[in-house]
Design a protein around this motif. Structure first.
Motif, short mmCIF file in Angstrom:
data_model
loop_
_atom_site.label_atom_id
_atom_site.label_comp_id
_atom_site.label_asym_id
_atom_site.label_seq_id
_atom_site.Cartn_x
_atom_site.Cartn_y
_atom_site.Cartn_z
N PRO A 194 37.53 45.98 38.67
CA PRO A 194 38.97 45.91 38.95
C PRO A 194 39.60 44.81 38.11
CG PRO A 194 37.74 44.84 40.70
CD PRO A 194 36.71 45.45 39.79
N LYS A 195 40.87 44.98 37.78
CA LYS A 195 41.59 44.04 36.92
C LYS A 195 42.74 43.43 37.72
CE LYS A 195 43.88 43.77 32.41
NZ LYS A 195 44.29 44.58 31.22
N VAL A 196 42.68 42.11 37.92
CA VAL A 196 43.73 41.42 38.67
C VAL A 196 44.94 41.24 37.78
CG1 VAL A 196 44.35 39.35 39.96
CG2 VAL A 196 42.03 40.26 40.12
N LEU A 197 46.10 41.73 38.25
CA LEU A 197 47.35 41.65 37.51
C LEU A 197 48.27 40.60 38.13
CD1 LEU A 197 47.88 45.52 37.25
CD2 LEU A 197 46.72 44.04 35.60
N THR A 198 49.46 40.52 37.64
CA THR A 198 50.43 39.58 38.21
C THR A 198 50.86 40.01 39.60
OG1 THR A 198 52.25 40.78 37.17
CG2 THR A 198 51.29 38.94 35.94
N ALA A 236 44.40 46.58 39.35
CA ALA A 236 44.18 47.89 38.74
C ALA A 236 42.72 48.29 38.90
CB ALA A 236 44.57 47.87 37.27
N ILE A 237 42.48 49.47 39.46
CA ILE A 237 41.14 50.04 39.57
C ILE A 237 41.06 51.20 38.59
CG2 ILE A 237 39.51 51.21 41.11
CD1 ILE A 237 40.85 49.72 43.44
N LEU A 287 44.00 58.57 41.63
CA LEU A 287 44.11 57.91 40.35
C LEU A 287 44.73 58.88 39.34
CD1 LEU A 287 41.85 56.26 41.89
CD2 LEU A 287 41.01 55.63 39.63
N ALA A 288 45.44 58.35 38.36
CA ALA A 288 46.06 59.18 37.31
C ALA A 288 45.24 59.07 36.03
CB ALA A 288 47.49 58.73 37.07
N LYS A 289 45.13 60.19 35.31
CA LYS A 289 44.33 60.26 34.08
C LYS A 289 45.24 60.14 32.86
CE LYS A 289 41.01 63.38 31.80
NZ LYS A 289 40.40 64.74 31.91
N ASP A 290 44.84 59.28 31.90
CA ASP A 290 45.60 59.18 30.67
C ASP A 290 44.98 60.06 29.58
OD1 ASP A 290 43.44 57.82 29.57
OD2 ASP A 290 44.39 55.85 29.61
N ALA A 291 45.56 60.02 28.39
CA ALA A 291 45.11 60.89 27.30
C ALA A 291 43.71 60.54 26.82
CB ALA A 291 46.10 60.82 26.15
N SER A 333 43.24 55.67 36.50
CA SER A 333 43.60 54.35 37.01
C SER A 333 44.64 54.45 38.11
CB SER A 333 44.12 53.47 35.87
OG SER A 333 45.31 54.02 35.32
N VAL A 334 44.66 53.42 38.96
CA VAL A 334 45.69 53.26 39.96
C VAL A 334 45.89 51.75 40.16
CG1 VAL A 334 44.10 53.27 41.94
CG2 VAL A 334 46.49 53.95 42.26
N THR A 335 47.12 51.35 40.39
CA THR A 335 47.43 49.95 40.65
C THR A 335 47.80 49.81 42.12
OG1 THR A 335 48.18 49.57 38.39
CG2 THR A 335 48.91 48.00 40.06
#
Length: 384
Positions: free
Chosen positions: A39-43, A48-49, A74-78, A83-85
């Motif tokens: 997971p990525k800690v944002l502001t 974000a997972i 979660l949403a898929k990018d190209a 990911s989901v926040t």
């Protein structure tokens, strides 16, 4: 005559063949997974997972950060990254699980896990002032030991975790003992990992808010009998009896033989969450001579057990000396906990028989977010 090839020549030939084969292998193509962080800690305390799964058609995440809410898609990018926040979240330690096309999946970018008896969950940390009590701080640390012993009750090797306070190995002091029980689906690793028990004890001791003590965290999950199917009242009764025998005949004698303990009621405490709280109630109302300090977190007599409790524990419930021999009977639960009904019925039974206890109701539900706080509140009350 057949000529033999020296073995060293065979090795050289095999090596050269391997080099040639390796040289012909195309280089690995980089993917977004190489630099993914999850997971990525944002502001603003958002997290974000993410997971790289280019061939998946659906990814969802569930976790205690949702407060009992539905799993998130979660949403898929190209590039094939899902990911989901989530958030903003209150700083704490949270568990979560990904489902990729219906298959329970660990976050491959997060090595921190919570182990259960049949499942795993990822753990993510969101640090802040609220987590100071459970963080790994620069204070003297006790030792958490994995202890294996042979259980005659169960006929197998069993494991427990034992916390000894800072300086234990350098002295000859005898310590009081606190038996700390986990909930259903977990094992003895629950409290030491996601429960943060060792760090909570370290921080309380460093602040002078708790008495030095040994904390024993046994495995309260008993092996189910063959072909028992889903647990039913008969199986639950059998599991309850097995655990009582395991603790009284195996765990406690082992601890009192191998550790420097003050082995009397005045210096013994017990507490448990959910299933462990049920086990705590059973032991307290069966063997009131063992523990002067009792804690029940998010628990009660579940289902049909409330109907049998008044009969099963009649002699203790009607004992006028019970209250005198309990320095603390602590009950705590979150207002949104799904076992609240069992908790209220249990307290009504205690009230009927004039059993004294202290009760605290908090926010939240049936989660480790609450249970770590409960442990932090309970420990300072012990052995005073």
């Amino acid at each position: 005559m057949k000529r033999l090839v020296p073995s060293n020549l065979l090795l050289i030939a095999a090596f050269l063949l391997g080099v040639r084969t390796f040289a012909q292998t195309p280089p690995r193509q980089p993917t977004p997974n190489d630099t993914l962080n999850s997971p990525k800690v944002l502001t603003n305390n958002r997290v974000a997972i993410q997971i790289y799964a280019p061939k998946a058609s659906e990814v969802i995440v569930a976790g205690d950060f949702l407060g009992g809410g539905k799993p998130l898609n979660l949403a898929k990018d190209a590039n094939g990254v899902w990911s989901v926040t989530v958030g903003p979240l209150k700083p704490d330690y949270y568990t979560y699980t990904l489902m990729v096309d219906g298959v329970r999946t660990m976050d491959p970018k997060n090595p921190v896990i919570k182990q259960g008896i049949s499942s795993l969950e990822n753990v993510m940390a969101l640090p802040g002032s609220e987590t100071v009590f459970e963080d790994n701080r620069p204070v003297p640390h006790g030792e958490l030991r994995q202890v294996w012993y042979q259980s005659n009750t169960l006929g197998m090797a069993r494991r427990m975790h034992v916390y000894t306070p800072p300086g234990y190995d350098k002295g000859n002091t005898k310590y009081p003992v606190f038996y700390l029980l986990h909930g259903g689906g977990d094992d003895d690793s629950g409290w030491p990992t996601v429960g943060r028990a060792g760090f909570i004890l370290d921080n309380l001791l460093a602040a002078g808010q708790a008495k030095p003590m040994i904390v024993v965290m046994p495995n309260g999950s008993m092996p189910l009998p063959p072909s028992s199917g889903m647990p039913n009242p008969a199986v639950m009764t059998q599991m309850r009896t097995l655990f009582a025998n395991e603790l009284l005949k195996e765990v406690m004698p082992y601890v009192e033989k191998n550790y420097r303990t003050q082995a009397n009621r005045e210096n013994r405490a017990i507490a448990g969450l959910s299933m462990g709280g049920f086990q705590t109630l059973d032991l307290t109302l069966t063997r009131p001579d063992l523990f002067n300090y009792v804690g029940v977190f998010s628990s009660g007599f579940f289902g049909a057990t409330i109907d049998e409790a008044e009969t099963k524990y009649a002699s203790v419930l009607n004992d006028p000396g019970f209250n005198k021999n309990k320095k603390l009977f602590w009950i705590e639960i979150g207002k949104d906990d799904f076992v609240m009904d069992a908790n209220k019925k249990t307290m009504a039974l205690l009230d009927k028989h004039q059993i004294k206890y202290q009760y605290k109701e908090t926010a939240g539900g049936h989660t480790w977010i609450n249970w770590r706080q409960y442990l932090n509140e309970y420990v300072p009350l012990l052995f005073r």
